[in-house]
Design a protein around this motif. Structure first.
Motif, PDB file in Angstrom:
ATOM      1  N   ALA A 115       1.006  -1.159  -0.050  1.00  0.00           N
ATOM      2  CA  ALA A 115       0.015  -0.012   0.032  1.00  0.00           C
ATOM      3  C   ALA A 115       0.990   1.130   0.096  1.00  0.00           C
ATOM      4  O   ALA A 115       1.918   1.299   0.504  1.00  0.00           O
ATOM      5  CB  ALA A 115      -0.925   0.038   1.340  1.00  0.00           C
TER       6      ALA A 115
ATOM      7  N   ALA B  67       0.481   5.494   0.639  1.00  0.00           N
ATOM      8  CA  ALA B  67      -0.378   6.720   1.080  1.00  0.00           C
ATOM      9  C   ALA B  67       0.356   7.858   0.604  1.00  0.00           C
ATOM     10  O   ALA B  67       1.586   7.970   0.693  1.00  0.00           O
ATOM     11  CB  ALA B  67      -0.569   6.624   2.680  1.00  0.00           C
TER      12      ALA B  67
ATOM     13  N   LEU C  25      -5.049   7.563  -0.476  1.00  0.00           N
ATOM     14  CA  LEU C  25      -4.597   6.143  -0.454  1.00  0.00           C
ATOM     15  C   LEU C  25      -4.254   5.680  -2.070  1.00  0.00           C
ATOM     16  O   LEU C  25      -5.262   5.335  -2.571  1.00  0.00           O
ATOM     17  CB  LEU C  25      -5.605   5.046   0.155  1.00  0.00           C
ATOM     18  CG  LEU C  25      -5.477   3.779   0.254  1.00  0.00           C
ATOM     19  CD1 LEU C  25      -4.255   3.278   0.659  1.00  0.00           C
ATOM     20  CD2 LEU C  25      -6.571   3.057   0.847  1.00  0.00           C
TER      21      LEU C  25
ATOM     22  N   MET D 125      -4.724  -1.330   5.209  1.00  0.00           N
ATOM     23  CA  MET D 125      -5.594  -0.189   5.538  1.00  0.00           C
ATOM     24  C   MET D 125      -5.312   0.445   6.739  1.00  0.00           C
ATOM     25  O   MET D 125      -5.042   1.488   6.733  1.00  0.00           O
ATOM     26  CB  MET D 125      -6.968  -0.706   5.140  1.00  0.00           C
ATOM     27  CG  MET D 125      -7.914   0.288   5.751  1.00  0.00           C
ATOM     28  SD  MET D 125      -7.715   1.648   4.156  1.00  0.00           S
ATOM     29  CE  MET D 125      -8.905   0.843   2.668  1.00  0.00           C
TER      30      MET D 125
ATOM     31  N   CYS E 231      -2.291   2.536   6.543  1.00  0.00           N
ATOM     32  CA  CYS E 231      -2.374   3.806   5.830  1.00  0.00           C
ATOM     33  C   CYS E 231      -3.298   4.575   6.750  1.00  0.00           C
ATOM     34  O   CYS E 231      -3.104   6.019   6.654  1.00  0.00           O
ATOM     35  CB  CYS E 231      -3.222   3.346   4.426  1.00  0.00           C
ATOM     36  SG  CYS E 231      -2.292   2.621   3.350  1.00  0.00           S
TER      37      CYS E 231
END
Length: 179
Positions: free
Chosen positions: A81, A83, A100, A119, A122
């Protein structure tokens, strides 16, 4: 008797060539896995070449307004991920937004907490940055992704265009209030 669950570790990506190469390969593989079957191969290849070069990944990792994480299990990278602080969308009304930018988990790991762990990282980073909104764009033809984001508390606030190669696609813009 079923196999025991494998531990998933989420770590902050380093600002080094190793992690840049890892994210370039992983990002391209997971994007193609998720969206390759639904797009023209030429457009996917154009997008991958433009988005996932090791040099570009290294520049993104070294950008102080970005934070990246890698999810690993069994000694293998299975998700990631990114951000991005300060990224704005006309649909998002925020004093201090964060985007995101990307979140992917390998298909074999869907439903096993990888996306939720990424998630969480983030959201925690956006809060640490002092952001009041975390937002994202998700392809309108990605119902699994949309459901995942809704479950995490994101709500649709608008739309934007996203270019895959030469194909202009419509994304839903979704936002999560952090206030």
């Amino acid at each position: 008797m079923s196999d025991p669950p494998h531990a998933v570790v989420v770590r902050r990506a380093g600002t080094n060539e190793h992690d840049a190469g890892l994210l370039a390969a992983l990002g391209a593989r997971l994007f193609e896995e998720a969206f390759g079957p639904m797009n023209e191969p030429e457009n996917v290849q154009l997008f991958l070449a433009k988005t996932y070069s090791p040099d570009l990944q290294l520049a993104e990792l070294r950008d102080t307004d970005r934070a990246a994480w890698v999810a690993e299990a069994e000694g293998e990278a299975i998700g990631y991920a990114i951000a991005r602080l300060g990224s704005r969308s006309p649909s998002v009304f925020a004093r201090r937004p964060a985007e995101l930018q990307r979140i992917y988990a390998a298909r074999a790991w869907h439903g096993r907490g990888v996306g939720a762990a990424l998630m969480d990282a983030c959201v925690a980073q956006a809060r640490a940055w002092g952001c009041d909104v975390l937002w994202l764009g998700v392809w309108e033809e990605n119902p699994r992704g949309i459901a995942f984001y809704e479950k995490a508390g994101f709500r649709r606030v608008g739309e934007q265009r996203f270019l895959v190669g030469t194909d202009s696609q419509r994304d839903h813009v979704m936002a999560l209030s952090l206030a």
